[in-house]
Design a protein around this motif. Structure first.
Motif, PDB file in Angstrom:
ATOM      1  N   ASP A   1      23.793  55.992  55.937  1.00  0.00           N
ATOM      2  CA  ASP A   1      24.036  54.706  55.285  1.00  0.00           C
ATOM      3  C   ASP A   1      24.908  54.767  54.028  1.00  0.00           C
ATOM      4  N   ILE A   2      25.542  55.899  53.728  1.00  0.00           N
ATOM      5  CA  ILE A   2      26.512  55.945  52.630  1.00  0.00           C
ATOM      6  C   ILE A   2      27.905  55.790  53.229  1.00  0.00           C
ATOM      7  N   THR A   3      28.685  54.862  52.699  1.00  0.00           N
ATOM      8  CA  THR A   3      30.045  54.679  53.188  1.00  0.00           C
ATOM      9  C   THR A   3      30.967  55.714  52.547  1.00  0.00           C
ATOM     10  N   PRO A   4      32.056  56.109  53.235  1.00  0.00           N
ATOM     11  CA  PRO A   4      32.967  57.111  52.671  1.00  0.00           C
ATOM     12  C   PRO A   4      33.524  56.718  51.306  1.00  0.00           C
ATOM     13  N   GLU A   5      33.732  55.407  51.100  1.00  0.00           N
ATOM     14  CA  GLU A   5      34.304  54.951  49.830  1.00  0.00           C
ATOM     15  C   GLU A   5      33.359  55.182  48.649  1.00  0.00           C
ATOM     16  N   ASP A   6      32.060  55.279  48.944  1.00  0.00           N
ATOM     17  CA  ASP A   6      31.066  55.395  47.878  1.00  0.00           C
ATOM     18  C   ASP A   6      30.535  56.812  47.702  1.00  0.00           C
ATOM     19  N   ILE A   7      31.176  57.791  48.324  1.00  0.00           N
ATOM     20  CA  ILE A   7      30.612  59.147  48.334  1.00  0.00           C
ATOM     21  C   ILE A   7      30.304  59.655  46.933  1.00  0.00           C
ATOM     22  N   GLU A   8      31.319  59.680  46.069  1.00  0.00           N
ATOM     23  CA  GLU A   8      31.120  60.273  44.749  1.00  0.00           C
ATOM     24  C   GLU A   8      30.025  59.556  43.962  1.00  0.00           C
ATOM     25  N   ASP A   9      30.047  58.220  43.989  1.00  0.00           N
ATOM     26  CA  ASP A   9      29.055  57.459  43.213  1.00  0.00           C
ATOM     27  C   ASP A   9      27.642  57.670  43.761  1.00  0.00           C
ATOM     28  N   LYS A  10      27.480  57.576  45.080  1.00  0.00           N
ATOM     29  CA  LYS A  10      26.146  57.668  45.663  1.00  0.00           C
ATOM     30  C   LYS A  10      25.596  59.091  45.607  1.00  0.00           C
ATOM     31  N   VAL A  11      26.451  60.082  45.843  1.00  0.00           N
ATOM     32  CA  VAL A  11      25.985  61.465  45.750  1.00  0.00           C
ATOM     33  C   VAL A  11      25.622  61.802  44.310  1.00  0.00           C
ATOM     34  N   ALA A  12      26.373  61.252  43.361  1.00  0.00           N
ATOM     35  CA  ALA A  12      26.041  61.465  41.941  1.00  0.00           C
ATOM     36  C   ALA A  12      24.657  60.909  41.627  1.00  0.00           C
ATOM     37  N   GLU A  13      24.332  59.749  42.188  1.00  0.00           N
ATOM     38  CA  GLU A  13      23.003  59.174  41.974  1.00  0.00           C
ATOM     39  C   GLU A  13      21.916  60.067  42.562  1.00  0.00           C
ATOM     40  N   VAL A  14      22.173  60.584  43.761  1.00  0.00           N
ATOM     41  CA  VAL A  14      21.183  61.466  44.394  1.00  0.00           C
ATOM     42  C   VAL A  14      20.987  62.724  43.545  1.00  0.00           C
ATOM     43  N   LEU A  15      22.078  63.311  43.060  1.00  0.00           N
ATOM     44  CA  LEU A  15      21.973  64.520  42.237  1.00  0.00           C
ATOM     45  C   LEU A  15      21.227  64.238  40.935  1.00  0.00           C
ATOM     46  N   ALA A  16      21.295  62.977  40.486  1.00  0.00           N
ATOM     47  CA  ALA A  16      20.593  62.593  39.259  1.00  0.00           C
ATOM     48  C   ALA A  16      19.142  62.200  39.526  1.00  0.00           C
ATOM     49  N   GLY A  17      18.711  62.312  40.792  1.00  0.00           N
ATOM     50  CA  GLY A  17      17.328  61.974  41.128  1.00  0.00           C
ATOM     51  C   GLY A  17      17.102  60.513  41.422  1.00  0.00           C
TER      52      GLY A  17
END
Length: 293
Positions: A102-118
């Motif tokens: 459910d993560i779109t390619p356009e949002d990779i950096e933002d969404k992965v950053a959120e996951v890495l931040a917990g």
């Protein structure tokens, strides 16, 4: 929340879109100082010799998180091989529907950053374990996150079978087959067969007849811990196939038994904080939006 220091990357080797997205993901994770392990097939497709690569077992045992780039099929495959290691999966959609990725390619950096931040939601999904028994011996089987389908194979021919749940006889049936689905798979093939949509948190299994030779046969929802047994009719002219998530195929003989039950290990699926199952259904299935919008 877990801290992800070593991340495995899995995807579709034959997809240019997936490989491009994986390259972006690699660059981003490297900029964050994250240890990366590539799936062996992805490493070959990318021609990447600088990063370590490994098979599924090693990814499951050594990674804190595995990111799957592709469609729902890619995530289904990763789930079947990695669920037993309890490593969480995060999906980036490079397929069509994307119920699981459910993560779109356009949002990779933002969404992965959120996951890495917990900042994420963790969801557990169960899988089904299937075995085909012939004269008391297991001759084949497989795992399924979506569904187990009993069907006539290449020939369009009705098959006969008996259904038992927790040892109790339910019915005999002549039909094109049967779909046994998890809540995860309720929005897939089972939905096309007329089954209900089940929320992923439900501990339930739905059994959906495929074109039954009687109008009274309807989908049945049973407890998730049910033991399901299907006896293949002795007088079948067809040799029904058993398919798990559209991948593992076992051809049965008349008189064989098909045993289906929940697996002990669950898939741990990570979603962004704004994940909403009903919004996903609205978007993917074309449900109506709020009045006035």
């Amino acid at each position: 929340m877990a801290e992800f220091k070593r991340i495995g990357l899995v995807g579709r080797p034959g997809s240019d879109r997936s490989l491009y997205t994986l390259q972006r993901l690699i660059q981003y994770l490297q900029s964050r100082g994250i240890d990366i392990i590539l799936d062996d097939d992805i490493a070959k497709s990318l021609g990447e010799a600088q990063l370590p690569s490994a098979d599924g077992e090693t990814l499951g045992k050594t990674c804190d998180l595995v990111i799957v780039v592709g469609g729902d099929g890619s995530l289904l495959g990763a789930a079947r091989s990695l669920a037993k290691y309890n490593v969480p999966l995060l999906g980036v959609n490079r397929g069509r529907l994307g119920f699981l990725t459910d993560i779109t390619p356009e949002d990779i950096e933002d969404k992965v950053a959120e996951v890495l931040a917990g900042k994420y939601l963790m969801e557990s999904r169960f899988l089904l374990d299937t075995s085909v028994v012939r004269q008391g011996k297991v001759i084949g089987g497989g795992d399924a996150l979506n569904d187990v389908v009993i069907h006539p194979g290449r020939f369009i021919r009705m098959i006969e079978f008996e259904l038992y749940i927790d040892g109790q006889f339910v019915y005999s049936q002549r039909s094109d087959g049967l779909i046994v689905s998890t809540p995860t798979g309720s929005t897939a093939y089972a939905l096309s067969g007329g089954g209900p949509i089940m929320h992923p948190k439900l501990d339930a299994i739905v059994i959906v007849p495929m074109n039954p030779h009687t109008l009274s046969s309807r989908p049945i929802v049973v407890d998730g811990n049910s033991e399901i047994r299907i006896n293949v009719g002795e007088h079948n002219r067809a040799y029904p196939h058993v398919t798990c998530d559209g991948q593992n195929h076992v051809v049965t003989n008349p008189g064989d038994e098909i045993h289906i039950h929940k697996k002990p290990h669950k898939l741990h699926l990570i979603h962004p904080l704004n994940h909403n199952f009903y919004e996903t259904c609205r978007t993917k299935l074309g449900w109506g939006s709020r009045l006035g919008e």
